[in-house]
Scaffold this motif. Structure first.
Motif, PDB file in Angstrom:
ATOM      1  N   PRO A  12       0.835  -1.205   0.000  1.00  0.00           N
ATOM      2  CA  PRO A  12       0.000   0.000   0.000  1.00  0.00           C
ATOM      3  C   PRO A  12       0.871   1.257   0.000  1.00  0.00           C
ATOM      4  N   GLU A  13       0.308   2.345  -0.501  1.00  0.00           N
ATOM      5  CA  GLU A  13       1.039   3.609  -0.516  1.00  0.00           C
ATOM      6  C   GLU A  13       1.371   4.021   0.917  1.00  0.00           C
ATOM      7  N   ALA A  14       2.613   4.467   1.156  1.00  0.00           N
ATOM      8  CA  ALA A  14       3.083   4.708   2.523  1.00  0.00           C
ATOM      9  C   ALA A  14       2.398   5.908   3.177  1.00  0.00           C
ATOM     10  N   ASN A  15       2.311   7.018   2.485  1.00  0.00           N
ATOM     11  CA  ASN A  15       1.657   8.230   3.024  1.00  0.00           C
ATOM     12  C   ASN A  15       2.173   8.627   4.405  1.00  0.00           C
ATOM     13  N   LYS A  16       3.476   8.596   4.600  1.00  0.00           N
ATOM     14  CA  LYS A  16       4.058   8.952   5.906  1.00  0.00           C
ATOM     15  C   LYS A  16       4.159  10.487   6.008  1.00  0.00           C
ATOM     16  N   LEU A  17       3.023  11.129   6.100  1.00  0.00           N
ATOM     17  CA  LEU A  17       2.941  12.588   6.030  1.00  0.00           C
ATOM     18  C   LEU A  17       3.631  13.282   7.200  1.00  0.00           C
ATOM     19  N   SER A  18       3.712  12.615   8.347  1.00  0.00           N
ATOM     20  CA  SER A  18       4.249  13.235   9.562  1.00  0.00           C
ATOM     21  C   SER A  18       5.650  12.746   9.912  1.00  0.00           C
ATOM     22  N   ALA A  19       6.313  12.061   8.975  1.00  0.00           N
ATOM     23  CA  ALA A  19       7.590  11.417   9.283  1.00  0.00           C
ATOM     24  C   ALA A  19       8.674  12.401   9.693  1.00  0.00           C
ATOM     25  N   GLN A  20       8.649  13.598   9.136  1.00  0.00           N
ATOM     26  CA  GLN A  20       9.699  14.574   9.429  1.00  0.00           C
ATOM     27  C   GLN A  20       9.294  15.572  10.516  1.00  0.00           C
ATOM     28  N   VAL A 165       9.357  -1.737  12.585  1.00  0.00           N
ATOM     29  CA  VAL A 165       8.919  -1.780  11.186  1.00  0.00           C
ATOM     30  C   VAL A 165       7.923  -0.665  10.872  1.00  0.00           C
ATOM     31  N   GLU A 166       6.895  -0.550  11.718  1.00  0.00           N
ATOM     32  CA  GLU A 166       5.818   0.433  11.524  1.00  0.00           C
ATOM     33  C   GLU A 166       5.357   0.434  10.060  1.00  0.00           C
ATOM     34  N   CYS A 167       4.845  -0.741   9.644  1.00  0.00           N
ATOM     35  CA  CYS A 167       4.489  -0.926   8.236  1.00  0.00           C
ATOM     36  C   CYS A 167       3.128  -0.344   7.876  1.00  0.00           C
ATOM     37  N   GLU A 168       2.303  -0.014   8.874  1.00  0.00           N
ATOM     38  CA  GLU A 168       1.006   0.598   8.572  1.00  0.00           C
ATOM     39  C   GLU A 168       1.210   1.935   7.860  1.00  0.00           C
ATOM     40  N   LEU A 321     -12.846  18.224  10.268  1.00  0.00           N
ATOM     41  CA  LEU A 321     -13.861  17.168  10.370  1.00  0.00           C
ATOM     42  C   LEU A 321     -14.958  17.322   9.324  1.00  0.00           C
ATOM     43  N   GLU A 322     -15.150  18.524   8.795  1.00  0.00           N
ATOM     44  CA  GLU A 322     -16.180  18.719   7.771  1.00  0.00           C
ATOM     45  C   GLU A 322     -15.824  17.986   6.479  1.00  0.00           C
ATOM     46  N   LEU A 323     -14.521  17.848   6.218  1.00  0.00           N
ATOM     47  CA  LEU A 323     -14.082  17.159   5.003  1.00  0.00           C
ATOM     48  C   LEU A 323     -13.786  15.676   5.257  1.00  0.00           C
ATOM     49  N   THR A 324     -13.930  15.255   6.518  1.00  0.00           N
ATOM     50  CA  THR A 324     -13.547  13.905   6.921  1.00  0.00           C
ATOM     51  C   THR A 324     -14.748  12.974   6.909  1.00  0.00           C
ATOM     52  N   GLY A 325     -14.557  11.805   6.290  1.00  0.00           N
ATOM     53  CA  GLY A 325     -15.623  10.815   6.259  1.00  0.00           C
ATOM     54  C   GLY A 325     -15.525   9.821   7.393  1.00  0.00           C
ATOM     55  N   LYS A 326     -14.275   9.470   7.774  1.00  0.00           N
ATOM     56  CA  LYS A 326     -14.047   8.516   8.857  1.00  0.00           C
ATOM     57  C   LYS A 326     -12.805   8.916   9.628  1.00  0.00           C
ATOM     58  N   VAL A 327     -12.832   8.655  10.928  1.00  0.00           N
ATOM     59  CA  VAL A 327     -11.629   8.752  11.749  1.00  0.00           C
ATOM     60  C   VAL A 327     -11.276   7.328  12.179  1.00  0.00           C
ATOM     61  N   ILE A 328     -10.050   6.929  11.859  1.00  0.00           N
ATOM     62  CA  ILE A 328      -9.593   5.572  12.141  1.00  0.00           C
ATOM     63  C   ILE A 328      -8.669   5.596  13.345  1.00  0.00           C
ATOM     64  N   SER A 329      -8.905   4.701  14.301  1.00  0.00           N
ATOM     65  CA  SER A 329      -7.966   4.507  15.399  1.00  0.00           C
ATOM     66  C   SER A 329      -6.949   3.479  14.934  1.00  0.00           C
ATOM     67  N   GLY A 330      -5.713   3.945  14.716  1.00  0.00           N
ATOM     68  CA  GLY A 330      -4.683   3.086  14.145  1.00  0.00           C
ATOM     69  C   GLY A 330      -4.427   3.477  12.702  1.00  0.00           C
ATOM     70  N   GLY A 331      -3.959   2.521  11.913  1.00  0.00           N
ATOM     71  CA  GLY A 331      -3.688   2.774  10.502  1.00  0.00           C
ATOM     72  C   GLY A 331      -4.827   2.320   9.620  1.00  0.00           C
ATOM     73  N   PRO A 332      -4.730   2.581   8.307  1.00  0.00           N
ATOM     74  CA  PRO A 332      -5.843   2.259   7.401  1.00  0.00           C
ATOM     75  C   PRO A 332      -6.024   0.771   7.131  1.00  0.00           C
ATOM     76  N   MET A 333      -5.002  -0.045   7.386  1.00  0.00           N
ATOM     77  CA  MET A 333      -5.102  -1.459   7.084  1.00  0.00           C
ATOM     78  C   MET A 333      -5.727  -2.262   8.227  1.00  0.00           C
ATOM     79  N   MET A 334      -5.268  -2.022   9.453  1.00  0.00           N
ATOM     80  CA  MET A 334      -5.748  -2.800  10.596  1.00  0.00           C
ATOM     81  C   MET A 334      -6.526  -1.979  11.609  1.00  0.00           C
ATOM     82  N   GLY A 335      -6.578  -0.665  11.413  1.00  0.00           N
ATOM     83  CA  GLY A 335      -7.281   0.199  12.356  1.00  0.00           C
ATOM     84  C   GLY A 335      -8.790   0.027  12.278  1.00  0.00           C
ATOM     85  N   LYS A 336      -9.463   0.589  13.258  1.00  0.00           N
ATOM     86  CA  LYS A 336     -10.924   0.491  13.329  1.00  0.00           C
ATOM     87  C   LYS A 336     -11.541   1.890  13.256  1.00  0.00           C
TER      88      LYS A 336
END
Length: 443
Positions: A12-20, A165-168, A321-336
């Protein structure tokens, strides 16, 4: 050549937007809501009552069994009430509600920035301190750490593996810890090695974190007992069994545990928490949380007190939040997906992901095209299409015989399915049902 695990996996695309973005300390909440069940196992029992005055680090929930964990106050103030709260999934859970008044810590916690490298405690004392501090697996599984470190009779650990690893996709909390708390982390690794009596540790880090790999390698240049293992980028490499296979080539058999191949695995965040508990006498009262997503103005890694409302961290990072459809606890693959933004940060909250309304729409499912991609992607060597079918038809014996309990719920099958079949949804249902059946047999 970079190592990786040998079965399945996706990219999956990494999207590590906050890495730096360095770790920032989050503001204290006005009211901290601290669940008494933040771990796998029995929830803690409240050790305080309405009207009690508490300090930061004070025990407020007592573990009720071996597989349980203590809960400590993340704030100072007055206990407002002890009653149920709604968790991220919408379920009622007992919690201690504390009105925050100042920030007074118990005197036994060493709050200095001084690095303490000498490990004076023996293995039994170390495990006792970890248990007392309420440390759990910080990668999201929240298994009490002292249980993992208690090697069963007849078993022996040969090495420790630290999961960096932090693969999410999106999540960067562990990445920042490796960069900013390198020395503390390495002391934590040595403490864990002493606790399980091993002379070798591996730290696995995927190669999309070259700065973390370089810093760890420099810090361990004169420490041959700790080996940094750069890993090829592949999801879900952060799974225990996948990481063991990638680092050592060993494969954990179906239904067995890492210790059965002489390994103990702990997360980067857990190792840092162990350092603070053993060397600084600090219980687990705060953690690093990534708040990120394409509707977040300033994706941020927060050091947040447990009990901080999710909504406050989202606001602090500029979440729209107006532009947000879902808030996920965790990452997009295994989060809820979260049903309640008034729920709070817990020991297992690694990230908060805001998904746009467009991203949040699940494509309409169509008939299975028998392509076999879900089988190729499964890192556990399962047949997801078949497990999903058995679950739909409530064929629980067949579900068990085909090893549904081996599923790690990574979502690789769902990610790769061209027909957008809700494979993981049905497999989770089947796993939950079969688990209940297995437990009923043992009663």
């Amino acid at each position: 050549m970079l190592k990786t695990f040998n079965k399945g996996g996706v990219h999956p695309e990494a999207n590590k937007l906050s890495a730096q973005n360095p770790i920032q300390t989050a503001n204290l909440p006005k009211v901290a809501i601290v669940p008494l069940g933040q771990h796998i196992g029995a929830p803690a029992t409240a050790a305080v009552a309405k009207g009690d005055v508490v300090k930061v680090g004070q025990l407020i929930g007592t573990a009720t069994g071996f597989v349980s964990a203590n809960i400590h106050s993340p704030v100072s103030g007055t206990v407002l009430k002890v009653e149920d709260t709604i968790d991220v999934a919408g379920f009622k859970k007992p919690a201690v509600h504390i009105t925050v008044e100042g920030d007074e810590w118990i005197e036994t916690i060493d709050r200095s920035a001084t690095l303490v490298t000498e490990i004076k405690d023996d293995a039994a004392t170390i495990i006792g301190k970890i248990k007392d501090a309420g440390i759990v697996g910080m990668g999201g599984a929240t298994f009490p750490a002292h249980v993992k470190l208690a090697i069963p009779e007849g078993k022996k650990a040969e090495f420790l593996i630290i999961n960096g690893v932090e693969c999410e996709p999106y999540l960067t909390a562990d990445h920042r810890l490796m960069l900013e708390k390198t020395e503390e982390l390495l002391v934590g690794v040595r403490i864990l090695m002493k606790a399980i009596n091993v002379n070798k540790a591996f730290i696995g880090v995927e190669n999309n974190k070259p700065d973390a790999i370089e810093k760890l390698q420099k810090a361990t240049a004169n420490s041959p007992e700790i080996e940094i293992v750069p890993l090829k980028l592949k999801y879900p490499q952060g799974g225990e069994k996948q990481l063991i296979n990638a680092v050592t080539g060993r494969e954990v058999p179906s239904g067995r545990l890492p210790i059965d191949v002489n390994a103990v695995v702990q997360n980067v965040g857990t190792a840092f928490a162990v350092y603070e508990a053993v060397q600084k006498n600090k219980p687990l009262i705060e953690r690093v949380v990534t708040v990120t997503g394409k509707t977040v103005a300033n994706p941020t890694n927060f050091l947040a007190r447990i009990g901080t409302p999710v909504s406050e961290l989202i606001a602090a990072a500029g979440g729209n939040l107006e532009l947000t459809g879902k808030v996920i606890s965790g990452g997009p693959m295994m989060g809820k997906a979260m049903s309640n933004l008034d729920s709070t940060i817990t020991k297992g909250t690694s990230g908060l992901l805001l998904m746009s309304k467009e991203e949040s729409v699940r494509p309409e499912a169509s008939a299975c095209v028998r392509c076999g991609k879900c089988i190729e992607a499964c890192p556990m060597g399962l047949e997801p299409y078949l497990l999903s079918l058995y679950s739909q038809k409530q064929m629980w014996d067949e579900e068990e015989q085909n090893h549904v309990m081996d599923c790690i719920e990574c979502g690789s099958c769902l990610f790769t399915c061209p027909a957008n079949r809700p494979l993981l949804d049905y497999i989770r249902l089947g796993k939950n049902t079969v688990g209940k059946i297995i437990r009923s047999r043992k009663q």
